[in-house]
Design a protein around this motif. Structure first.
Motif, PDB file in Angstrom:
ATOM      1  N   LEU A  87     -15.089   8.526 -52.136  1.00  0.00           N
ATOM      2  CA  LEU A  87     -14.731   9.183 -50.806  1.00  0.00           C
ATOM      3  C   LEU A  87     -16.173   9.119 -49.725  1.00  0.00           C
ATOM      4  CD1 LEU A  87     -13.578  12.500 -52.612  1.00  0.00           C
ATOM      5  CD2 LEU A  87     -12.389  11.086 -51.317  1.00  0.00           C
ATOM      6  N   ARG A 149     -11.063  16.134 -50.973  1.00  0.00           N
ATOM      7  CA  ARG A 149     -10.797  15.655 -49.903  1.00  0.00           C
ATOM      8  C   ARG A 149     -10.097  16.857 -49.082  1.00  0.00           C
ATOM      9  NH1 ARG A 149      -6.552  14.137 -46.594  1.00  0.00           N
ATOM     10  NH2 ARG A 149      -6.683  12.380 -45.392  1.00  0.00           N
ATOM     11  N   GLY A 153     -10.476  18.106 -44.608  1.00  0.00           N
ATOM     12  CA  GLY A 153      -9.773  16.770 -44.293  1.00  0.00           C
ATOM     13  C   GLY A 153     -10.144  16.358 -43.094  1.00  0.00           C
ATOM     14  N   ILE A 162     -13.781  14.610 -44.893  1.00  0.00           N
ATOM     15  CA  ILE A 162     -13.987  13.805 -46.128  1.00  0.00           C
ATOM     16  C   ILE A 162     -12.669  13.056 -46.147  1.00  0.00           C
ATOM     17  CG2 ILE A 162     -13.988  13.875 -48.432  1.00  0.00           C
ATOM     18  CD1 ILE A 162     -15.268  16.347 -48.429  1.00  0.00           C
ATOM     19  N   ARG A 163     -12.982  11.686 -46.454  1.00  0.00           N
ATOM     20  CA  ARG A 163     -11.813  10.723 -46.376  1.00  0.00           C
ATOM     21  C   ARG A 163     -12.073   9.708 -47.449  1.00  0.00           C
ATOM     22  NH1 ARG A 163     -13.077   5.748 -44.329  1.00  0.00           N
ATOM     23  NH2 ARG A 163     -15.237   5.611 -43.248  1.00  0.00           N
ATOM     24  N   TYR A 164     -10.947   8.893 -47.737  1.00  0.00           N
ATOM     25  CA  TYR A 164     -11.083   8.025 -48.882  1.00  0.00           C
ATOM     26  C   TYR A 164     -11.960   6.733 -48.205  1.00  0.00           C
ATOM     27  CZ  TYR A 164      -7.759  10.505 -51.469  1.00  0.00           C
ATOM     28  OH  TYR A 164      -7.038  11.306 -52.208  1.00  0.00           O
TER      29      TYR A 164
END
Length: 179
Positions: A87, A149, A153, A162-164
């Motif tokens: 992440l 996440r 978001g 938070i993102r992948y």
């Protein structure tokens, strides 16, 4: 015949698969995992391959065929090499750090957010804003990454949140760019 279910599962060296009456157990260098399965499915281990077959042709059994083959394959991969999700945290002042079995996140709220790290997972956070979650169970790794996440978001205007690491956020133009 199920396209996924009929494929044999390759068992690498150092991994043991044991099948009991209604439970199969996979043991390897990264841990030991077990899973119960439906009695309408048969699992046979031949040397370095495991084959999943079904006893009848009902709709439920056909769906179980591919399911248990994939569960067995994911367990073999998990105990041999493990699964990882990364992440990325974007935002001024947003950061994460690991304190024992707790992940401490500063995400722009008035208080810090604490998330307990489940048993069987390893979490690392670096200063560049990357959180790496590693474990033997694919579902557990994915679920914990989704929970983290969900705490903040990514938003489409500035990209904060938070993102992948492989996720692409479509950015929107704000009010001033519409003129």
């Amino acid at each position: 015949m199920s396209r996924i279910g009929k494929l044999p599962v390759l068992i690498p060296a150092g991994v043991k698969v044991a099948v009991a009456a209604d439970v199969f157990t996979v043991e390897g260098p990264k841990g030991k995992l077990s899973q119960s399965y439906d009695p309408s499915i048969e699992i046979k281990v031949d040397g370095n391959h495991a084959v999943v077959t079904r006893k009848d042709d009902t709709k439920q059994t056909r769906s179980f065929h591919g399911l248990y083959r994939n569960l067995l394959n994911n367990m073999v991969l998990g105990v041999s090499s493990g699964f990882t999700k990364t992440l990325v945290i974007n935002g001024v002042g947003y950061r994460a750090e690991v304190q024992g079995k707790v992940l401490l996140l500063n995400l722009g709220y008035s208080n810090d957010v604490m998330a307990g790290i489940p048993e069987g997972l390893t979490v690392t956070a670096d200063a560049a804003g990357k959180i790496t979650i590693t474990g033997a169970r694919k579902d557990q790794v994915g679920e914990f990454a989704a929970e983290i996440r969900k705490l903040r978001g990514p938003e489409p205007y500035k990209g904060k949140g938070i993102r992948y690491d492989n996720e692409i956020i479509r950015r929107k133009v704000g009010k001033s760019g519409v003129k």
